[in-house]
Design a protein around this motif. Structure first.
Motif, PDB file in Angstrom:
ATOM      1  N   LEU A  71       0.840  -1.106   0.086  1.00 27.14           N
ATOM      2  CA  LEU A  71      -0.006  -0.026  -0.138  1.00 27.14           C
ATOM      3  C   LEU A  71       0.869   1.378   0.031  1.00 27.14           C
ATOM      4  O   LEU A  71       1.814   1.344   0.649  1.00 27.14           O
ATOM      5  N   THR A  72       0.561   2.283  -0.921  1.00 27.02           N
ATOM      6  CA  THR A  72       1.269   3.532  -0.780  1.00 27.02           C
ATOM      7  C   THR A  72       0.461   4.573  -0.613  1.00 27.02           C
ATOM      8  O   THR A  72       0.925   5.629   0.149  1.00 27.02           O
ATOM      9  N   LYS A  73      -0.801   4.671  -0.696  1.00 32.27           N
ATOM     10  CA  LYS A  73      -1.878   5.817  -0.451  1.00 32.27           C
ATOM     11  C   LYS A  73      -3.051   5.198   0.075  1.00 32.27           C
ATOM     12  O   LYS A  73      -3.602   4.035  -0.037  1.00 32.27           O
ATOM     13  N   PHE A  74      -3.551   6.072   1.139  1.00 31.27           N
ATOM     14  CA  PHE A  74      -4.792   5.734   1.869  1.00 31.27           C
ATOM     15  C   PHE A  74      -5.595   6.804   1.877  1.00 31.27           C
ATOM     16  O   PHE A  74      -5.167   8.076   2.173  1.00 31.27           O
ATOM     17  N   ILE A  75      -6.910   6.867   1.957  1.00 32.91           N
ATOM     18  CA  ILE A  75      -7.841   7.834   2.058  1.00 32.91           C
ATOM     19  C   ILE A  75      -7.703   8.814   3.661  1.00 32.91           C
ATOM     20  O   ILE A  75      -7.572   7.996   4.467  1.00 32.91           O
ATOM     21  N   ASP A  76      -7.600  10.117   3.522  1.00 33.53           N
ATOM     22  CA  ASP A  76      -7.720  10.849   4.569  1.00 33.53           C
ATOM     23  C   ASP A  76      -9.022  11.067   5.103  1.00 33.53           C
ATOM     24  O   ASP A  76      -9.658  11.933   4.136  1.00 33.53           O
ATOM     25  N   GLU A 132       1.536   2.334  10.103  1.00 37.14           N
ATOM     26  CA  GLU A 132       0.319   1.547  10.934  1.00 37.14           C
ATOM     27  C   GLU A 132      -0.612   1.080   9.844  1.00 37.14           C
ATOM     28  O   GLU A 132      -0.899  -0.251  10.030  1.00 37.14           O
ATOM     29  N   VAL A 133      -1.077   1.746   8.976  1.00 37.80           N
ATOM     30  CA  VAL A 133      -1.845   1.288   7.989  1.00 37.80           C
ATOM     31  C   VAL A 133      -1.211   0.380   6.847  1.00 37.80           C
ATOM     32  O   VAL A 133      -1.866  -0.654   6.690  1.00 37.80           O
ATOM     33  N   LYS A 134      -0.064   0.647   6.800  1.00 34.30           N
ATOM     34  CA  LYS A 134       0.604  -0.290   5.658  1.00 34.30           C
ATOM     35  C   LYS A 134       1.182  -1.677   6.452  1.00 34.30           C
ATOM     36  O   LYS A 134       0.839  -2.740   5.641  1.00 34.30           O
ATOM     37  N   ALA A 135       0.967  -1.747   7.864  1.00 34.69           N
ATOM     38  CA  ALA A 135       1.470  -2.835   8.504  1.00 34.69           C
ATOM     39  C   ALA A 135       0.153  -3.722   8.372  1.00 34.69           C
ATOM     40  O   ALA A 135       0.006  -4.931   8.290  1.00 34.69           O
ATOM     41  N   ASN A 136      -1.196  -3.154   8.578  1.00 36.82           N
ATOM     42  CA  ASN A 136      -2.433  -3.846   8.425  1.00 36.82           C
ATOM     43  C   ASN A 136      -2.915  -4.344   6.934  1.00 36.82           C
ATOM     44  O   ASN A 136      -3.470  -5.381   6.700  1.00 36.82           O
ATOM     45  N   ALA A 137      -2.197  -3.571   5.946  1.00 38.02           N
ATOM     46  CA  ALA A 137      -2.665  -4.018   4.483  1.00 38.02           C
ATOM     47  C   ALA A 137      -1.774  -4.697   3.832  1.00 38.02           C
ATOM     48  O   ALA A 137      -2.047  -5.472   2.832  1.00 38.02           O
ATOM     49  N   ASP A 138      -0.257  -4.350   3.953  1.00 35.92           N
ATOM     50  CA  ASP A 138       0.684  -5.050   3.081  1.00 35.92           C
ATOM     51  C   ASP A 138       0.642  -6.622   3.443  1.00 35.92           C
ATOM     52  O   ASP A 138       0.534  -7.156   4.442  1.00 35.92           O
ATOM     53  N   GLY A 139       1.028  -7.369   2.325  1.00 36.57           N
ATOM     54  CA  GLY A 139       1.235  -8.801   2.529  1.00 36.57           C
ATOM     55  C   GLY A 139       0.587  -9.494   1.281  1.00 36.57           C
ATOM     56  O   GLY A 139       0.503  -9.147   0.130  1.00 36.57           O
ATOM     57  N   ASP A 140       0.381 -10.717   1.529  1.00 34.36           N
ATOM     58  CA  ASP A 140       0.062 -11.809   0.442  1.00 34.36           C
ATOM     59  C   ASP A 140      -1.323 -11.986   0.538  1.00 34.36           C
ATOM     60  O   ASP A 140      -1.858 -12.127   1.761  1.00 34.36           O
ATOM     61  N   TYR A 141      -2.145 -11.950  -0.445  1.00 36.55           N
ATOM     62  CA  TYR A 141      -3.285 -12.411  -0.601  1.00 36.55           C
ATOM     63  C   TYR A 141      -3.650 -13.332  -1.692  1.00 36.55           C
ATOM     64  O   TYR A 141      -3.131 -13.230  -2.714  1.00 36.55           O
ATOM     65  N   THR A 142      -4.600 -14.330  -1.384  1.00 38.60           N
ATOM     66  CA  THR A 142      -4.687 -15.644  -2.171  1.00 38.60           C
ATOM     67  C   THR A 142      -6.055 -15.476  -2.672  1.00 38.60           C
ATOM     68  O   THR A 142      -6.850 -15.305  -2.222  1.00 38.60           O
TER      69      THR A 142
END
Length: 133
Positions: free
Chosen positions: A90-95, A107-117
């Motif tokens: 993730l690079t951008k998120f809505i304010d 914090e937002v990146k930690a919740n969103a970044d990763g692998d999705y199947t």
């Protein structure tokens, strides 16, 4: 002098051939969509569209009633047009105060970044099931 004119003509022909071969006929420099997924949040009726592009970027747009906005954007690796795993960054998120995209916090990146199947054209993202269209 005649010999110089022939050499110049051959040189000009070669230059024209190289110039023609170097032309790119791609008028569309915008990235193309390679996969689109949709999800609906049953709790509030919001719908989300995840668009993956051929330049390995993605955008998630949300719609709730008359309100439409981009809620996040980033990059991915993998092939979202097939079942398998994609890795998201993730690079951008809505304010939510301004309604504009801003750089995603750690914090937002930690919740969103990763692998999705993706299985059978479906992918779960934070409780929502996105279905490939």
């Amino acid at each position: 002098m005649k010999k110089l004119a022939k050499i110049m003509a051959v040189f000009a022909a070669i230059m024209m051939a190289l110039a023609f071969a170097g032309c790119n006929n791609d008028d569309d420099d915008d990235p193309s969509k390679v996969a689109v997924f949709k999800a609906t949040d049953e709790s509030d009726g919001a719908t989300y569209t995840l668009s993956c592009y051929d330049d390995n970027t993605f955008v998630i747009d949300g719609k709730m009633g008359d309100l439409k906005c981009t809620v996040m954007a980033g990059t991915y690796t993998g092939n979202p047009s097939k079942d398998g795993t994609i890795t998201v960054s993730l690079t951008k998120f809505i304010d939510f105060e301004t309604g504009k995209l801003v750089d995603a916090s750690e914090e937002v990146k930690a919740n969103a970044d990763g692998d999705y199947t993706i299985t059978n054209g479906k992918m779960k993202i934070h409780g929502l099931t996105f279905t490939r269209q």
